[in-house]
Design a protein around this motif. Sequence first.
Motif, PDB file in Angstrom:
ATOM      1  N   GLU A 281      73.526 114.982  58.998  1.00  0.00           N
ATOM      2  CA  GLU A 281      74.933 115.414  58.977  1.00  0.00           C
ATOM      3  C   GLU A 281      75.028 116.616  58.049  1.00  0.00           C
ATOM      4  O   GLU A 281      74.567 116.570  56.914  1.00  0.00           O
TER       5      GLU A 281
ATOM      6  N   GLY B 150      79.466 123.198  64.367  1.00  0.00           N
ATOM      7  CA  GLY B 150      78.871 122.546  65.531  1.00  0.00           C
ATOM      8  C   GLY B 150      78.323 123.516  66.569  1.00  0.00           C
ATOM      9  O   GLY B 150      77.638 123.114  67.512  1.00  0.00           O
TER      10      GLY B 150
ATOM     11  N   GLY C 195      79.094 111.889  60.983  1.00  0.00           N
ATOM     12  CA  GLY C 195      79.267 111.541  59.568  1.00  0.00           C
ATOM     13  C   GLY C 195      80.159 110.345  59.288  1.00  0.00           C
ATOM     14  O   GLY C 195      80.038 109.704  58.238  1.00  0.00           O
TER      15      GLY C 195
ATOM     16  N   ASP D 259      83.123 120.193  68.180  1.00  0.00           N
ATOM     17  CA  ASP D 259      83.144 121.122  69.307  1.00  0.00           C
ATOM     18  C   ASP D 259      82.392 122.412  68.931  1.00  0.00           C
ATOM     19  O   ASP D 259      82.157 122.668  67.752  1.00  0.00           O
TER      20      ASP D 259
HETATM   21  N1  AAT Z   1      81.856 110.027  65.685  1.00  0.00           N
HETATM   22  C1  AAT Z   1      82.746 110.987  66.184  1.00  0.00           C
HETATM   23  C2  AAT Z   1      82.942 112.043  65.165  1.00  0.00           C
HETATM   24  C3  AAT Z   1      82.590 113.322  65.327  1.00  0.00           C
HETATM   25  S1  AAT Z   1      82.431 114.229  63.915  1.00  0.00           S
HETATM   26  C4  AAT Z   1      81.095 115.312  64.187  1.00  0.00           C
HETATM   27  C5  AAT Z   1      80.295 115.577  62.915  1.00  0.00           C
HETATM   28  O1  AAT Z   1      79.340 116.584  63.219  1.00  0.00           O
HETATM   29  C6  AAT Z   1      81.082 116.075  61.709  1.00  0.00           C
HETATM   30  O2  AAT Z   1      80.965 115.154  60.661  1.00  0.00           O
HETATM   31  C7  AAT Z   1      80.428 117.425  61.353  1.00  0.00           C
HETATM   32  O3  AAT Z   1      80.334 117.656  59.966  1.00  0.00           O
HETATM   33  C8  AAT Z   1      79.061 117.262  61.992  1.00  0.00           C
HETATM   34  N2  AAT Z   1      78.380 118.520  62.300  1.00  0.00           N
HETATM   35  C9  AAT Z   1      78.927 119.662  62.784  1.00  0.00           C
HETATM   36  N3  AAT Z   1      77.988 120.610  62.913  1.00  0.00           N
HETATM   37  C10 AAT Z   1      76.809 120.069  62.505  1.00  0.00           C
HETATM   38  C11 AAT Z   1      75.482 120.564  62.402  1.00  0.00           C
HETATM   39  N4  AAT Z   1      75.188 121.822  62.744  1.00  0.00           N
HETATM   40  N5  AAT Z   1      74.515 119.726  61.944  1.00  0.00           N
HETATM   41  C12 AAT Z   1      74.811 118.443  61.598  1.00  0.00           C
HETATM   42  N6  AAT Z   1      76.064 117.926  61.670  1.00  0.00           N
HETATM   43  C13 AAT Z   1      77.047 118.725  62.120  1.00  0.00           C
HETATM   44  C14 AAT Z   1      82.490 113.963  66.669  1.00  0.00           C
HETATM   45  C15 AAT Z   1      83.846 114.274  67.170  1.00  0.00           C
HETATM   46  C16 AAT Z   1      83.866 114.883  68.547  1.00  0.00           C
HETATM   47  C17 AAT Z   1      85.138 115.643  68.731  1.00  0.00           C
HETATM   48  C18 AAT Z   1      85.334 116.051  70.133  1.00  0.00           C
HETATM   49  N7  AAT Z   1      86.558 116.792  70.268  1.00  0.00           N
END
Ligand code: AAT
Length: 284
Positions: A107, A165, A86, A160
């Motif tokens: 997202e 997630g 996102g 994570d």
């Molecule tokens: N660019 C590195 C940033 C991230 S953020 C990961 C994103 O995944 C978040 O914005 C969260 O809202 C989104 N997300 C979580 N679950 C889902 C889902 N089921 N479907 C779609 N989007 C989702 C990654 C950071 C990595 C951290 C490691 N420690």
Amino acid sequence: MLDLWYTENHTDNVKFSIKTTEHILTEKTPFQQIDFFKSEEFGTFFTLDGLMMVNEKDEFVYHDMITHVAMATNPNIKKVLVIGGGDGGTVRELTRYASIEQIDMVEIDERVVRLSQEYLPITAGKLSDPRVTLLFEDGLAYVKNKEDGYYDLILVDSTDPIGPGEGLFSHDFYNNCFRVLTDDGILINQHESPYYPSYAHEMKRAHSKIKGLFPITRVYQFHMPTYPSGHWLFGFASKKFDPLKDADLDAWNKLGLKTKYYNTDIHTGAFALPTFVKEMLDDA
Ligand code: AAT
């Protein structure tokens, strides 16, 4: 002057702290808690449920490595799906390739995108590229409903496997990713860290599921100062292309893209893993 520190538990026994100059906002969405901060050392950063996601200083490492390894392996990638991400950093790197025609970003939490557009233009600035479509829904449901053989590349830029997630580390999800990829499709996924046992456990679980599905599965590493232990991994799963044997590294260099972390030596070197990591992956 008050000292205001952001502190995150990297394990039950280890804490990581950053001195902040401002707590810009805190917001609870239906999916997670979002906090934005300012700091001297890492610039603006945000956390989800108390875990560092993105900061202005080391985001280039993660976003270079999630994108360019696959793009150098198959320069004919045209349709890309980003799940999560996102903050927009992954999309930003993708938009640098004129050859890419379509970028769909799915997202779950629209607030991450809107707040990143407001406070982190460094990563979110290319979300307005005409090739980009933003979809606000669960990535798990999105791939379940998508037709077969559509995307050349899927980048799973996820949190994570706790909270929203979690589903993005499931067998069902990887299975659907395989199905919606073209015959020469590549899947890159956020693969956790090999160092602290709680993260290494998730790394092994993810790897064992992907190994059973894709003919080619590799793991590659990079150095991420603000993630637990600083030692982080992406998974490279593919139906046809091997990232070492098939990558046309000269062709990638000829594109003339300027990158701050990725280069074609790193491309090869990142797949060379320490013995303890190899052993864990071998018995995953
Ligand atoms: N660019 C590195 C940033 C991230 S953020 C990961 C994103 O995944 C978040 O914005 C969260 O809202 C989104 N997300 C979580 N679950 C889902 C889902 N089921 N479907 C779609 N989007 C989702 C990654 C950071 C990595 C951290 C490691 N420690």
